[in-house]
Write a protein that holds these residues in place. Structure first.
Motif, PDB file in Angstrom:
ATOM      1  N   GLU A 324       0.824  -1.204   0.000  1.00  0.00           N
ATOM      2  CA  GLU A 324       0.000   0.000   0.000  1.00  0.00           C
ATOM      3  C   GLU A 324       0.861   1.257   0.000  1.00  0.00           C
ATOM      4  N   TYR A 327       2.595   1.799  -3.466  1.00  0.00           N
ATOM      5  CA  TYR A 327       1.639   2.271  -4.472  1.00  0.00           C
ATOM      6  C   TYR A 327       1.339   3.754  -4.279  1.00  0.00           C
ATOM      7  N   LYS A 328       1.059   4.156  -3.053  1.00  0.00           N
ATOM      8  CA  LYS A 328       0.696   5.550  -2.778  1.00  0.00           C
ATOM      9  C   LYS A 328       1.882   6.490  -2.972  1.00  0.00           C
ATOM     10  N   THR A 386      -1.373   1.438 -11.766  1.00  0.00           N
ATOM     11  CA  THR A 386      -2.404   0.578 -11.195  1.00  0.00           C
ATOM     12  C   THR A 386      -2.458  -0.754 -11.931  1.00  0.00           C
ATOM     13  N   TYR A 443      -7.820   4.056  -9.447  1.00  0.00           N
ATOM     14  CA  TYR A 443      -7.401   4.257  -8.053  1.00  0.00           C
ATOM     15  C   TYR A 443      -8.428   3.681  -7.091  1.00  0.00           C
ATOM     16  N   ARG A 444      -9.705   3.917  -7.384  1.00  0.00           N
ATOM     17  CA  ARG A 444     -10.768   3.420  -6.516  1.00  0.00           C
ATOM     18  C   ARG A 444     -10.792   1.893  -6.505  1.00  0.00           C
ATOM     19  N   PHE A 446      -8.315  -0.215  -7.176  1.00  0.00           N
ATOM     20  CA  PHE A 446      -7.153  -0.774  -6.479  1.00  0.00           C
ATOM     21  C   PHE A 446      -7.315  -0.648  -4.972  1.00  0.00           C
ATOM     22  N   SER A 447      -7.846   0.472  -4.520  1.00  0.00           N
ATOM     23  CA  SER A 447      -8.064   0.674  -3.085  1.00  0.00           C
ATOM     24  C   SER A 447      -9.006  -0.395  -2.534  1.00  0.00           C
ATOM     25  N   LYS A 448     -10.079  -0.685  -3.262  1.00  0.00           N
ATOM     26  CA  LYS A 448     -11.033  -1.704  -2.819  1.00  0.00           C
ATOM     27  C   LYS A 448     -10.397  -3.093  -2.848  1.00  0.00           C
ATOM     28  N   PHE A 450      -7.265  -3.783  -2.575  1.00  0.00           N
ATOM     29  CA  PHE A 450      -6.236  -3.870  -1.547  1.00  0.00           C
ATOM     30  C   PHE A 450      -6.856  -4.160  -0.189  1.00  0.00           C
ATOM     31  N   ILE A 451      -7.989  -3.532   0.101  1.00  0.00           N
ATOM     32  CA  ILE A 451      -8.690  -3.793   1.364  1.00  0.00           C
ATOM     33  C   ILE A 451      -9.083  -5.267   1.431  1.00  0.00           C
ATOM     34  N   GLU A 454      -5.987  -7.362   2.028  1.00  0.00           N
ATOM     35  CA  GLU A 454      -5.401  -7.164   3.343  1.00  0.00           C
ATOM     36  C   GLU A 454      -5.969  -8.142   4.367  1.00  0.00           C
TER      37      GLU A 454
END
Length: 462
Positions: A324, A327-328, A386, A443-444, A446-448, A450-451, A454
């Motif tokens: 994470e 990526y950021k 991404t 971006y959205r 990948f964020s989902k 990644f969660i 995790e």
């Protein structure tokens, strides 16, 4: 752990699992930038020397680009799969499986490229006639492509071998291989094309021979490094069962990645066809802008090669917080960097246009391109990174899906609609808007994802 299952430490490699994230990405990316700059420079020199032969040889070699790029895109895709699989194994400290995968990748790529090039060799005339080549150009195309096909198997050196090295954290050696192979090609080009001493002038065939020699050098160099310096591949044949398992892992990521790579030239061809409706000046300006884009986005392309090994190793080790963070960090840097690049391009637009053309109409269109499209290069960087990150997380179909949506749902349709209402300026603005929307989606998503990742181990996710 036994000696045979350990990878020899090397000062050129960084520790992707323990070193500070931002500094690690920096140390990996800078050497790649140097190598890519050298390679791009030498490729321009290659085109320059062929151009000195006249319009027909230059046109002939231009017709070869779609075919050669198809083969290269395939090997790049296999390299992406190779890097992701090996880096994940190394992150899990499973060096035996990593060596199996690296060895299998070289076998697999050599076989696929050899088969594809053999088919291409025997259908040269109908293939290039279909692409629009006139009969008068076919002999010149044969002079170049017959040699290119024969030597294409050597592509496994710079494409697959370098992917193995990057997966282990070594990006300095791949940059050396890229740069030195490009230099050899640039030196040999004028010698073989125009002749020197006892070497006769061979024209466009000489360009192909120079390329072949540089590839052979690159293959020999990378095999030496992989076997003698890093101990990353086996020097004996793999058992069939282990070979099949490793090939399946690589193809699972490599084939979707290769497909995504080959969508880009297709979209570029469609975009060029739309631009062509505005005349030759528009096509010339768009061609200049496209070449500027490849230079302006150089850092993005370099990061797209160095970020995936970092992500895959840490993914394999279960260190998703480092995934994470990486990526950021990469996204924030690219956004700031590309804003700086845009400001520089915008301020230098008049000078850049004057360098490429003396025609006022073309110069004005080049400036229009520079003032609009580069504003979205940072957002384009988000999309590219991404996609690379999803491949690194062993989610290649998501990356392929994003590529399809970006090019054929957002980028091309919005560019076309914009052109209907506001002409060429609308075309560029529509393409920019397409990048804005796709960056938000990427971006959205990948964020989902990644969660989701995790909360699961790498074994559960893959």
């Amino acid at each position: 752990m036994t000696k045979t299952n350990t990878v020899t430490p090397n000062k050129k490699r960084v520790n992707l699992l323990e070193d500070p994230v931002a500094n690690t990405l920096k140390r990996m990316t800078i050497p790649m930038i140097y190598g890519m700059v050298l390679l791009m420079t030498f490729n321009l020199i290659d085109t320059f020397f062929v151009g000195l032969l006249g319009t027909q040889p230059l046109a002939a070699i231009s017709f070869t680009f779609p075919v050669t790029f198809t083969v290269i895109s395939l090997t790049i895709g296999l390299g992406i799969g190779t890097s992701a699989v090996i880096a994940k194994y190394l992150g899990k400290k499973d060096t035996k499986s990593a060596k199996n995968a690296a060895t299998a990748a070289l076998y697999l790529a050599a076989i696929i490229v050899a088969c594809l090039s053999t088919v291409g060799y025997f259908i040269t005339d109908p293939l290039f006639t279909l692409l629009g080549a006139q009969p008068s150009l076919l002999p010149l195309i044969h002079e170049y492509m017959d040699i290119w096909y024969i030597g294409s198997v050597c592509l496994i050196g710079p494409m697959i071998g370098n992917a193995v090295l990057r997966a282990s954290g070594d990006t300095k050696t791949p940059s050396m291989i890229m740069g030195s192979a490009g230099l050899i090609n640039a030196i040999l080009d004028p010698i073989f094309i125009f002749g020197f001493g006892p070497i006769p002038a061979m024209g466009i065939q000489g360009a192909a021979i120079a390329t072949l020699i540089s590839w052979i050098f690159g293959l020999g160099f990378v095999l030496y490094i992989l076997t003698k310096k890093h101990d990353l591949i086996h020097t004996t044949m793999l058992p069939i069962k282990e070979l099949i398992v490793a090939c399946k892992d690589i193809l699972k990521i490599g084939l979707p990645a290769a497909s995504a790579n080959m969508l880009t030239p297709l979209a570029a061809a469609i975009m060029t066809a739309i631009v062509a409706s505005y005349g030759e000046a528009a096509v010339a300006a768009f061609g200049v802008g496209s070449r500027l884009e490849s230079i302006a986005c150089l850092i993005v392309l370099a990061l797209s090669m160095t970020l995936p090994p970092f992500i895959s190793q840490n993914f394999g080790a279960g260190q998703l917080h480092r995934v994470e963070t990486a990526y950021k960090v990469a996204i924030k840097f690219i956004l700031v960097w590309q804003i700086v690049i845009y400001i520089i391009l915008a301020l230098c637009a008049n000078w850049i246009a004057s360098v490429f053309t003396k025609e006022t109409e073309v110069a004005d269109l080049i400036k229009l391109f520079i003032w609009i499209l580069p504003l979205g290069y940072g957002l384009q960087g988000i999309i590219i990174l991404t996609n690379s990150s999803f491949n690194a997380l062993h989610k290649p179909m998501i990356a392929l899906g994003l590529s399809v949506i970006r090019l054929f749902v957002c980028y091309l349709p919005l560019a076309y609609v914009g052109s209907l209402f506001y002409g060429l300026a609308g075309l560029f603005a529509g393409a920019l808007l397409g990048n804005v929307l796709m960056a938000m989606i990427s971006y959205r998503l990948f964020s989902k994802e990644f969660i989701h990742n995790e909360s699961a181990s790498p074994e559960q996710v893959v």
